[in-house]
Design an enzyme around this catalytic site. Structure first.
Site, PDB file in Angstrom:
ATOM      1  N   GLY A 213     -20.940-118.023 -70.876  1.00 15.74           N
ATOM      2  CA  GLY A 213     -21.677-118.825 -70.368  1.00 15.74           C
ATOM      3  C   GLY A 213     -23.089-119.267 -71.052  1.00 15.74           C
ATOM      4  O   GLY A 213     -24.167-118.930 -70.616  1.00 15.74           O
TER       5      GLY A 213
ATOM      6  N   LYS B 136     -21.956-110.817 -56.416  1.00 19.14           N
ATOM      7  CA  LYS B 136     -22.797-110.057 -57.242  1.00 19.14           C
ATOM      8  C   LYS B 136     -22.788-108.574 -56.742  1.00 19.14           C
ATOM      9  O   LYS B 136     -23.196-107.684 -57.463  1.00 19.14           O
ATOM     10  CB  LYS B 136     -24.516-110.634 -57.248  1.00 19.14           C
ATOM     11  CG  LYS B 136     -24.427-112.201 -57.775  1.00 19.14           C
ATOM     12  CD  LYS B 136     -24.171-112.089 -58.925  1.00 19.14           C
ATOM     13  CE  LYS B 136     -24.162-113.528 -59.548  1.00 19.14           C
ATOM     14  NZ  LYS B 136     -23.797-113.724 -61.426  1.00 19.14           N
TER      15      LYS B 136
ATOM     16  N   SER C  77     -24.162-121.988 -72.907  1.00 15.71           N
ATOM     17  CA  SER C  77     -24.375-123.376 -73.155  1.00 15.71           C
ATOM     18  C   SER C  77     -25.601-123.634 -72.745  1.00 15.71           C
ATOM     19  O   SER C  77     -26.359-124.734 -72.977  1.00 15.71           O
ATOM     20  CB  SER C  77     -23.139-124.229 -72.756  1.00 15.71           C
ATOM     21  OG  SER C  77     -22.801-123.891 -71.548  1.00 15.71           O
TER      22      SER C  77
ATOM     23  N   ASN D 170     -22.282-113.178 -68.343  1.00 20.92           N
ATOM     24  CA  ASN D 170     -23.565-113.750 -67.763  1.00 20.92           C
ATOM     25  C   ASN D 170     -22.952-115.144 -67.100  1.00 20.92           C
ATOM     26  O   ASN D 170     -23.670-115.565 -66.184  1.00 20.92           O
ATOM     27  CB  ASN D 170     -24.527-114.213 -69.187  1.00 20.92           C
ATOM     28  CG  ASN D 170     -25.451-115.457 -68.328  1.00 20.92           C
ATOM     29  OD1 ASN D 170     -26.419-115.043 -67.956  1.00 20.92           O
ATOM     30  ND2 ASN D 170     -25.051-116.721 -68.797  1.00 20.92           N
TER      31      ASN D 170
ATOM     32  N   ASP E  28     -12.613-120.410 -70.135  1.00 21.24           N
ATOM     33  CA  ASP E  28     -12.863-119.943 -68.768  1.00 21.24           C
ATOM     34  C   ASP E  28     -12.711-118.665 -68.273  1.00 21.24           C
ATOM     35  O   ASP E  28     -11.902-118.103 -68.397  1.00 21.24           O
ATOM     36  CB  ASP E  28     -11.765-120.956 -67.981  1.00 21.24           C
ATOM     37  CG  ASP E  28     -12.202-120.728 -66.389  1.00 21.24           C
ATOM     38  OD1 ASP E  28     -12.858-120.033 -65.974  1.00 21.24           O
ATOM     39  OD2 ASP E  28     -11.413-121.482 -65.373  1.00 21.24           O
TER      40      ASP E  28
ATOM     41  N   TYR F 233     -21.844-115.848 -53.147  1.00 20.65           N
ATOM     42  CA  TYR F 233     -22.503-115.584 -54.070  1.00 20.65           C
ATOM     43  C   TYR F 233     -22.957-114.052 -53.954  1.00 20.65           C
ATOM     44  O   TYR F 233     -22.886-113.363 -55.139  1.00 20.65           O
ATOM     45  CB  TYR F 233     -23.709-116.365 -54.395  1.00 20.65           C
ATOM     46  CG  TYR F 233     -24.485-116.159 -55.526  1.00 20.65           C
ATOM     47  CD1 TYR F 233     -24.203-117.024 -56.641  1.00 20.65           C
ATOM     48  CD2 TYR F 233     -25.611-115.698 -55.568  1.00 20.65           C
ATOM     49  CE1 TYR F 233     -24.772-116.723 -57.903  1.00 20.65           C
ATOM     50  CE2 TYR F 233     -26.411-115.607 -56.630  1.00 20.65           C
ATOM     51  CZ  TYR F 233     -26.072-116.072 -57.889  1.00 20.65           C
ATOM     52  OH  TYR F 233     -26.885-115.780 -59.015  1.00 20.65           O
TER      53      TYR F 233
END
Ligand code: NAP
Length: 248
Positions: free
Chosen positions: A13, A160, A15, A91, A64, A156
């Site tokens: 990740g 985490k 981009s 990340n 993915d 979320y």
């Protein structure tokens, strides 16, 4: 000082946002960079161009992270192209916020898959080369809400918190092979992910932080650099809060 000279890193990740800045900072420190993205083709091409014009060996892969087989293939491809995998930065992440009462099963599952299962997928995928070279550093992007929880983010924060448990167990299993594993728990970092919040909410966040500002992608990239490099050779199994003092 080139802290990552000659090391090959995979960053998932990159981009946009935090991953993007990590790639730029790692490139400045001499790393060879394999990075992934999910759909941002143009941003990925731009990053490849930017980093290679600075003399860095770099390649972007559309992959993915929540897909087990795709993660294995990615690691195989990177190994073939770069010859080693020395650092993995997990990340990639998403949010699908909402109160538990209204949260759909799909929103729970997709956050768990992309944020947490991806860490399992990618760590498994790099394990063999790291074990063979008896050296490696894995850095997982967690969040302060994985430490303290947050209303509206059950999916979320669970993903985490799971990353933090995975990090500690991985560190215990692999320490004797000189493979380190740590997580970073960013606080409120101003990126596209947080642009989705309204201005009032952003100001409220800023005021509640002891350092009175949101974090920058540089704040996170610099700690990631420390954990990726040999500067942190005696640090493993830790969750490092990078949050302007939100958690003490
Ligand atoms: P962001 O700007 O939304 O960027 C997310 C990156 O992850 C993008 O490059 C995206 O690729 C990639 N990605 C998403 N799903 C993916 C998948 N399935 N496979 C591969 N790549 C995928 O997010 P950010 O704010 O930089 O956050 C980065 C990490 O830090 C996340 O893990 C996030 O949870 C964590 N974090 C952020 C904050 C914050 O305040 N921003 C705070 C704590 C923790 P595409 O561009 O192709 O979609």
């Amino acid at each position: 000082m080139n802290l990552l000279e000659g090391k090959t890193v995979i960053i998932t990740g990159a981009s946009r946002g935090i991953g993007n800045r990590i790639a730029e900072v790692f490139a400045l420190h001499g790393a060879n960079i394999a990075f992934t993205y999910r759909s941002s083709e143009k941003e990925a091409k731009d990053l490849e161009k930017e980093l290679s014009s600075n003399g860095c060996k770099v390649k972007g892969y559309k992959s993915d992270a929540s897909d087990f087989d795709a993660s294995q293939k990615l690691a195989d491809d990177v190994l073939k192209e770069f010859g080693s995998i020395d650092v993995l930065v997990n990340n990639a992440g998403i949010t699908k916020d909402g109160l538990l009462m209204r949260m759909s099963e799909e929103d729970f599952d997709s956050v768990m898959d992309i944020n947490m299962k991806s860490v399992f997928n990618m760590t498994k995928a790099v394990l063999r080369p790291m074990l063979k070279q008896r050296k490696g550093s894995i850095v997982n992007m967690s969040s302060v809400v994985g430490v303290k929880g947050n209303a509206g983010q059950t999916n979320y924060s669970a993903s985490k918190a799971a990353i933090n448990g995975f990090t500690k167990s991985t560190a215990l299993e692999l320490g004797s092979r000189n493979i380190r594993c740590n997580s970073i728990a960013p606080g409120f970092i101003e990126t596209e992910m947080t642009d989705a919040l309204g201005e009032d909410q952003v100001n409220e966040w800023r005021n509640s932080i002891p350092l009175k500002r949101g974090g920058t992608t540089d704040d996170i990239a610099n700690v990631t650099l420390f954990l990726a490099s040999d500067m942190s050779s005696y640090v493993t199994g830790q969750v490092i809060n990078v949050c302007g003092g939100m958690l003490t």
